[in-house]
Each structure stands twice: as structure tokens, then as C-alpha cells.
Design a protein around this motif. Structure first.
Motif, PDB file in Angstrom:
ATOM      1  N   ALA A 208      14.381 -10.600   7.837  1.00 14.29           N
ATOM      2  CA  ALA A 208      13.779 -11.939   7.744  1.00 14.29           C
ATOM      3  C   ALA A 208      12.272 -11.870   7.986  1.00 14.29           C
ATOM      4  O   ALA A 208      11.489 -12.563   7.315  1.00 14.29           O
ATOM      5  CB  ALA A 208      14.435 -12.875   8.762  1.00 14.29           C
ATOM      6  N   VAL A 209      11.857 -11.029   8.936  1.00 10.31           N
ATOM      7  CA  VAL A 209      10.420 -10.847   9.196  1.00 10.31           C
ATOM      8  C   VAL A 209       9.736 -10.276   7.964  1.00 10.31           C
ATOM      9  O   VAL A 209       8.656 -10.724   7.563  1.00 10.31           O
ATOM     10  CB  VAL A 209      10.196  -9.912  10.404  1.00 10.31           C
ATOM     11  CG1 VAL A 209       8.695  -9.664  10.605  1.00 10.31           C
ATOM     12  CG2 VAL A 209      10.803 -10.497  11.662  1.00 10.31           C
ATOM     13  N   VAL A 210      10.368  -9.283   7.342  1.00 12.26           N
ATOM     14  CA  VAL A 210       9.810  -8.682   6.129  1.00 12.26           C
ATOM     15  C   VAL A 210       9.666  -9.738   5.034  1.00 12.26           C
ATOM     16  O   VAL A 210       8.632  -9.838   4.368  1.00 12.26           O
ATOM     17  CB  VAL A 210      10.705  -7.529   5.641  1.00 12.26           C
ATOM     18  CG1 VAL A 210      10.273  -7.076   4.245  1.00 12.26           C
ATOM     19  CG2 VAL A 210      10.639  -6.363   6.616  1.00 12.26           C
ATOM     20  N   ASP A 211      10.697 -10.531   4.857  1.00 13.22           N
ATOM     21  CA  ASP A 211      10.677 -11.568   3.816  1.00 13.22           C
ATOM     22  C   ASP A 211       9.571 -12.586   4.074  1.00 13.22           C
ATOM     23  O   ASP A 211       8.867 -13.012   3.153  1.00 13.22           O
ATOM     24  CB  ASP A 211      12.034 -12.262   3.759  1.00 13.22           C
ATOM     25  CG  ASP A 211      12.099 -13.309   2.655  1.00 13.22           C
ATOM     26  OD1 ASP A 211      11.922 -12.944   1.480  1.00 13.22           O
ATOM     27  OD2 ASP A 211      12.322 -14.491   2.969  1.00 13.22           O
ATOM     28  N   MET A 212       9.396 -12.973   5.332  1.00  8.73           N
ATOM     29  CA  MET A 212       8.376 -13.954   5.682  1.00  8.73           C
ATOM     30  C   MET A 212       6.969 -13.391   5.510  1.00  8.73           C
ATOM     31  O   MET A 212       6.056 -14.094   5.078  1.00  8.73           O
ATOM     32  CB  MET A 212       8.568 -14.409   7.133  1.00  8.73           C
ATOM     33  CG  MET A 212       9.861 -15.154   7.384  1.00  8.73           C
ATOM     34  SD  MET A 212      10.215 -15.388   9.150  1.00  8.73           S
ATOM     35  CE  MET A 212       8.925 -16.518   9.607  1.00  8.73           C
ATOM     36  N   SER A 213       6.799 -12.109   5.832  1.00 13.03           N
ATOM     37  CA  SER A 213       5.460 -11.520   5.861  1.00 13.03           C
ATOM     38  C   SER A 213       5.025 -10.950   4.518  1.00 13.03           C
ATOM     39  O   SER A 213       3.831 -10.854   4.235  1.00 13.03           O
ATOM     40  CB  SER A 213       5.397 -10.413   6.927  1.00 13.03           C
ATOM     41  OG  SER A 213       5.775 -10.913   8.189  1.00 13.03           O
ATOM     42  N   GLU A 214       5.988 -10.551   3.682  1.00  9.96           N
ATOM     43  CA  GLU A 214       5.644  -9.940   2.396  1.00  9.96           C
ATOM     44  C   GLU A 214       6.027 -10.814   1.213  1.00  9.96           C
ATOM     45  O   GLU A 214       6.060 -10.355   0.077  1.00  9.96           O
ATOM     46  CB  GLU A 214       6.327  -8.570   2.275  1.00  9.96           C
ATOM     47  CG  GLU A 214       5.835  -7.538   3.261  1.00  9.96           C
ATOM     48  CD  GLU A 214       6.304  -6.132   2.920  1.00  9.96           C
ATOM     49  OE1 GLU A 214       7.234  -5.997   2.095  1.00  9.96           O
ATOM     50  OE2 GLU A 214       5.727  -5.176   3.464  1.00  9.96           O
ATOM     51  N   HIS A 215       6.302 -12.080   1.490  1.00  6.38           N
ATOM     52  CA  HIS A 215       6.770 -12.980   0.433  1.00  6.38           C
ATOM     53  C   HIS A 215       5.781 -13.077  -0.722  1.00  6.38           C
ATOM     54  O   HIS A 215       6.165 -13.075  -1.894  1.00  6.38           O
ATOM     55  CB  HIS A 215       7.033 -14.371   1.015  1.00  6.38           C
ATOM     56  CG  HIS A 215       7.567 -15.350   0.015  1.00  6.38           C
ATOM     57  ND1 HIS A 215       8.841 -15.248  -0.511  1.00  6.38           N
ATOM     58  CD2 HIS A 215       6.999 -16.438  -0.586  1.00  6.38           C
ATOM     59  CE1 HIS A 215       9.033 -16.234  -1.379  1.00  6.38           C
ATOM     60  NE2 HIS A 215       7.937 -16.956  -1.432  1.00  6.38           N
ATOM     61  N   ASP A 216       4.501 -13.175  -0.389  1.00 10.98           N
ATOM     62  CA  ASP A 216       3.475 -13.335  -1.425  1.00 10.98           C
ATOM     63  C   ASP A 216       2.625 -12.077  -1.589  1.00 10.98           C
ATOM     64  O   ASP A 216       1.509 -12.149  -2.103  1.00 10.98           O
ATOM     65  CB  ASP A 216       2.561 -14.526  -1.081  1.00 10.98           C
ATOM     66  CG  ASP A 216       3.331 -15.841  -1.074  1.00 10.98           C
ATOM     67  OD1 ASP A 216       4.220 -16.014  -1.923  1.00 10.98           O
ATOM     68  OD2 ASP A 216       3.054 -16.688  -0.203  1.00 10.98           O
ATOM     69  N   SER A 218       2.056  -8.230  -3.078  1.00  8.82           N
ATOM     70  CA  SER A 218       2.473  -7.337  -4.149  1.00  8.82           C
ATOM     71  C   SER A 218       3.164  -6.102  -3.574  1.00  8.82           C
ATOM     72  O   SER A 218       2.774  -5.583  -2.527  1.00  8.82           O
ATOM     73  CB  SER A 218       1.253  -6.902  -4.978  1.00  8.82           C
ATOM     74  OG  SER A 218       1.603  -5.877  -5.883  1.00  8.82           O
ATOM     75  N   THR A 219       4.203  -5.638  -4.262  1.00 16.27           N
ATOM     76  CA  THR A 219       4.922  -4.446  -3.803  1.00 16.27           C
ATOM     77  C   THR A 219       4.066  -3.195  -3.907  1.00 16.27           C
ATOM     78  O   THR A 219       4.421  -2.154  -3.344  1.00 16.27           O
ATOM     79  CB  THR A 219       6.195  -4.246  -4.641  1.00 16.27           C
ATOM     80  OG1 THR A 219       5.845  -4.213  -6.040  1.00 16.27           O
ATOM     81  CG2 THR A 219       7.185  -5.381  -4.401  1.00 16.27           C
ATOM     82  N   ASP A 220       2.946  -3.292  -4.625  1.00 20.22           N
ATOM     83  CA  ASP A 220       2.038  -2.144  -4.723  1.00 20.22           C
ATOM     84  C   ASP A 220       1.204  -1.976  -3.459  1.00 20.22           C
ATOM     85  O   ASP A 220       0.637  -0.907  -3.216  1.00 20.22           O
ATOM     86  CB  ASP A 220       1.105  -2.305  -5.932  1.00 20.22           C
ATOM     87  CG  ASP A 220       1.867  -2.264  -7.253  1.00 20.22           C
ATOM     88  OD1 ASP A 220       2.929  -1.604  -7.293  1.00 20.22           O
ATOM     89  OD2 ASP A 220       1.418  -2.899  -8.218  1.00 20.22           O
ATOM     90  N   GLU A 221       1.110  -3.038  -2.661  1.00 26.06           N
ATOM     91  CA  GLU A 221       0.320  -2.981  -1.438  1.00 26.06           C
ATOM     92  C   GLU A 221       1.164  -2.428  -0.291  1.00 26.06           C
ATOM     93  O   GLU A 221       2.320  -2.825  -0.118  1.00 26.06           O
ATOM     94  CB  GLU A 221      -0.191  -4.371  -1.061  1.00 26.06           C
ATOM     95  CG  GLU A 221      -1.153  -4.973  -2.064  1.00 26.06           C
ATOM     96  CD  GLU A 221      -1.691  -6.311  -1.590  1.00 26.06           C
ATOM     97  OE1 GLU A 221      -1.697  -6.535  -0.357  1.00 26.06           O
ATOM     98  OE2 GLU A 221      -2.088  -7.129  -2.437  1.00 26.06           O
ATOM     99  N   PRO A 222       0.604  -1.522   0.491  1.00 33.11           N
ATOM    100  CA  PRO A 222       1.361  -0.985   1.631  1.00 33.11           C
ATOM    101  C   PRO A 222       1.524  -2.045   2.720  1.00 33.11           C
ATOM    102  O   PRO A 222       0.673  -2.933   2.860  1.00 33.11           O
ATOM    103  CB  PRO A 222       0.490   0.174   2.119  1.00 33.11           C
ATOM    104  CG  PRO A 222      -0.895  -0.195   1.688  1.00 33.11           C
ATOM    105  CD  PRO A 222      -0.738  -0.912   0.382  1.00 33.11           C
ATOM    106  N   PRO A 223       2.604  -1.974   3.481  1.00 31.59           N
ATOM    107  CA  PRO A 223       2.787  -2.945   4.573  1.00 31.59           C
ATOM    108  C   PRO A 223       1.740  -2.750   5.658  1.00 31.59           C
ATOM    109  O   PRO A 223       1.237  -1.646   5.869  1.00 31.59           O
ATOM    110  CB  PRO A 223       4.196  -2.629   5.094  1.00 31.59           C
ATOM    111  CG  PRO A 223       4.460  -1.224   4.675  1.00 31.59           C
ATOM    112  CD  PRO A 223       3.711  -1.021   3.392  1.00 31.59           C
ATOM    113  N   ARG A 224       1.408  -3.833   6.330  1.00 29.53           N
ATOM    114  CA  ARG A 224       0.417  -3.784   7.394  1.00 29.53           C
ATOM    115  C   ARG A 224       0.903  -4.605   8.585  1.00 29.53           C
ATOM    116  O   ARG A 224       1.740  -5.473   8.455  1.00 29.53           O
ATOM    117  CB  ARG A 224      -0.938  -4.323   6.918  1.00 29.53           C
ATOM    118  CG  ARG A 224      -1.593  -3.507   5.814  1.00 29.53           C
ATOM    119  CD  ARG A 224      -2.967  -4.080   5.465  1.00 29.53           C
ATOM    120  NE  ARG A 224      -3.663  -3.292   4.463  1.00 29.53           N
ATOM    121  CZ  ARG A 224      -3.511  -3.423   3.163  1.00 29.53           C
ATOM    122  NH1 ARG A 224      -2.670  -4.330   2.698  1.00 29.53           N
ATOM    123  NH2 ARG A 224      -4.180  -2.667   2.310  1.00 29.53           N
ATOM    124  N   GLY A 225       0.303  -4.324   9.734  1.00 33.47           N
ATOM    125  CA  GLY A 225       0.549  -5.131  10.923  1.00 33.47           C
ATOM    126  C   GLY A 225       2.017  -5.290  11.274  1.00 33.47           C
ATOM    127  O   GLY A 225       2.759  -4.319  11.417  1.00 33.47           O
TER     128      GLY A 225
END
Length: 294
Positions: A208-216, A218-225
Motif C-alpha cells: 500500500a505504501v508503494v502504491d501511494m508513493s509511486e502512483h504517479d 514512472s517505472t523508469d525512475e528508481p525508488p527514493r526515500g
């Protein structure tokens, strides 16, 4: 007005707008303004400035400056509940905690609805190690002020510090009702569930955290924070559920994804974590080794 004074005025105004504590910087800039007698340039914000400087002075141990600020505020706003709380915070710096508790108790007797005083009293009780009393006080406070999200988070933190993770999850559940879109609260819930041993629930909340934080994003961008921490949680949970096969149970009744989906989730978590640490040679090797199949 000199440039340095103008800068100080601007910086303190920015700190108040952004709710930034920055005690040392606030103290230095605030003393410059106080000594110059230029607080009138704040207009109606002059009193907010004095409160800001008083708190910063307490933080850095300059109680003489804090006393002067509080004196001016008390002269301007006699019997103000806000000034009463500020006085209590000042007392906490060098007065016996028993006397401080007595002071807050008198304020609450006069006005039982003063939430700020109630919260300071709870904070003092916790610092004194009177955890049971602090929990009782905080529970009564939340019965009266249910919508105080910070109160529920404080209660969860107290329970966590006592290894009472089931009660901590219950408190966090109330915080989530009040602030369902706060990913940091969801992350805290997920980590507490994992510590409790409810891995399926933890996986659900990490996702759920992933969905909230990466919703908008791009999948090309690495995750942060916060996303990196959430993906780490996803990796830990999915790996554990795969290894345990059908032997894992959820105390909350959370449904466990099928094995095929768990493997896909773990692969995605691995991919996202590797992307997060790409280019960081000092840690990339350790991350890759940890992410490798067991």
C-alpha cells in the motif's frame, strides 16, 4: 534596517511559515532582532516571533532570553492558555518534574479542555518513566479528542517501546482512520505488523505504501526515500512467505497471495531495489548479495 537584520526577519518568517524548528539559527537571528528592538517590524506577527524565540532559547539552554520573551507575552496576553503552556515548557527545563506536573494539573483543573496542557502533562509523565499513568492519561485524552492523530501515534509509540505490538497496531489503526493518505503512518503500521509476526498483513501494507508513493511515478525512475524502505519490507515479507509455503498464518485474517504471485512480487521488489542502488558502488555489492535467492 541593515541587510543582516533584513535577512534575520525574512529567515524567521520562513521558519514560521514552514513550521521549521531550527533552534540554533532561530535563536541567533531572534536575538539580533530582539536586541535591535525591531520586533515591531513583524506587525501582528511580533508575538508569534516572541513565542518562536522563547522555544528556541529553551532548546539551546538560554533560559534568560526565554524568560524575557515569556514576560513580554504574559504582559500582552494575561491569563492566555497559550502563554501558560509556554511557561510550563520553560519550567520543564530546570524545575522538578513533580512541580511541573502539579502546575499542569492546576491548569487542567481550571480548563479540562486545554488539549495542549494535557499533552504536555502526558509527555512529562512518560519522561518520568510513569508509563502506565501516561497510557491512562493518553487514553482519556483520546476519548475526549479522538481526532488528534498525533495522540494516537504517541500511544502507538509508547506501546511499541513496551513491546506491546498488538496494542500498537490498534492505536495505529485509529491513526489510519484519521489520516488514511499518510504513507508514513501506513509504513509504521506495516513495520509494526511485521515485528508482531503478521507477515501477510505487513506485506499488504508495504505494498500500500508503494502504491501511494509511486502512483504517479514512472517505472523508469528508481525508488527514493520512503519507497526504498517499503520495497525492502516487500522483499522481506515475500521471501519469508515463499520460504514458509503454506505454513504461514495471519492473526488478522489477511489473505496470503498465491505462491505464483508471491514470486512475481519478490522479483519486482528485487528489481526496484537494485534500481534504487544502481551507481552506488559502495553499497551496491552488499545489496545485490542480500537480494540474491537464498
Amino acid at each position: 534596517m541593515t541587510t543582516s537584520l533584513a535577512t534575520a526577519l525574512e529567515r524567521l518568517a520562513a521558519y514560521r511559515t514552514n513550521n521549521t524548528r531550527a533552534s540554533q539559527e532561530t535563536f541567533e537571528h531572534g536575538c539580533l532582532i530582539l536586541k535591535s528592538g525591531s520586533k515591531t517590524k513583524f506587525g501582528d506577527d511580533a508575538w508569534a516571533f516572541l513565542e518562536q524565540l522563547a522555544l528556541a532559547s529553551i532548546d539551546v539552554g538560554r533560559l534568560d532570553i526565554a524568560d524575557e520573551c515569556i514576560r513580554q507575552l504574559a504582559d500582552k496576553f494575561p491569563a492566555s492558555p497559550r502563554v501558560d503552556v509556554l511557561t510550563g515548557i520553560r519550567m520543564e527545563a530546570n524545575v522538578s518534574m513533580d512541580i511541573v506536573l502539579q502546575y499542569y494539573g492546576q491548569l487542567l483543573d481550571a480548563d479540562p479542555t486545554n488539549a495542549a496542557v494535557w499533552k504536555r502533562r502526558i509527555s512529562v509523565l512518560r519522561r518520568m518513566g510513569k508509563i502506565e499513568t501516561a497510557v491512562d492519561e493518553l487514553s482519556r485524552f483520546l476519548d475526549t479528542f479522538y481526532t488528534d492523530t498525533e495522540g494516537w501515534l504517541e500511544l502507538a509509540d509508547i506501546y511499541t517501546s513496551c513491546n506491546q505490538y498488538t496494542h500498537a497496531l490498534q492505536a495505529l489503526s485509529h491513526a489510519l482512520v484519521l489520516a488514511p493518505q499518510n504513507p508514513f503512518t501506513v509504513l509504521q503500521f506495516a513495520e509494526t505488523a511485521y515485528t508482531l509476526g503478521d507477515v501477510p498483513l505487513a506485506l499488504k501494507m508495504f505494498l500500500a505504501v508503494v502504491d501511494m508513493s509511486e502512483h504517479d511515478v514512472s517505472t523508469d525512475e528508481p525508488p527514493r526515500g520512503i519507497c526504498i524502505r517499503a520495497w525492502l519490507g516487500v522483499k522481506l515479507c515475500s521471501r519469508q512467505l515463499i520460504a514458509a509455503s503454506n505454513n504461514t498464518q495471519s492473526t488478522s485474517g489477511t489473505v496470503i497471495p498465491p505462491l505464483k504471485k508471491l514470486k512475481l512480487i519478490e522479483e519486482l521488489a528485487t528489481e526496484r531495489l537494485l534500481a534504487a542502488y544502481t551507481g552506488q558502488e559502495s553499497v551496491a555489492g552488499y545489496v545485490s548479495a542480500w537480494l540474491a535467492p537464498c
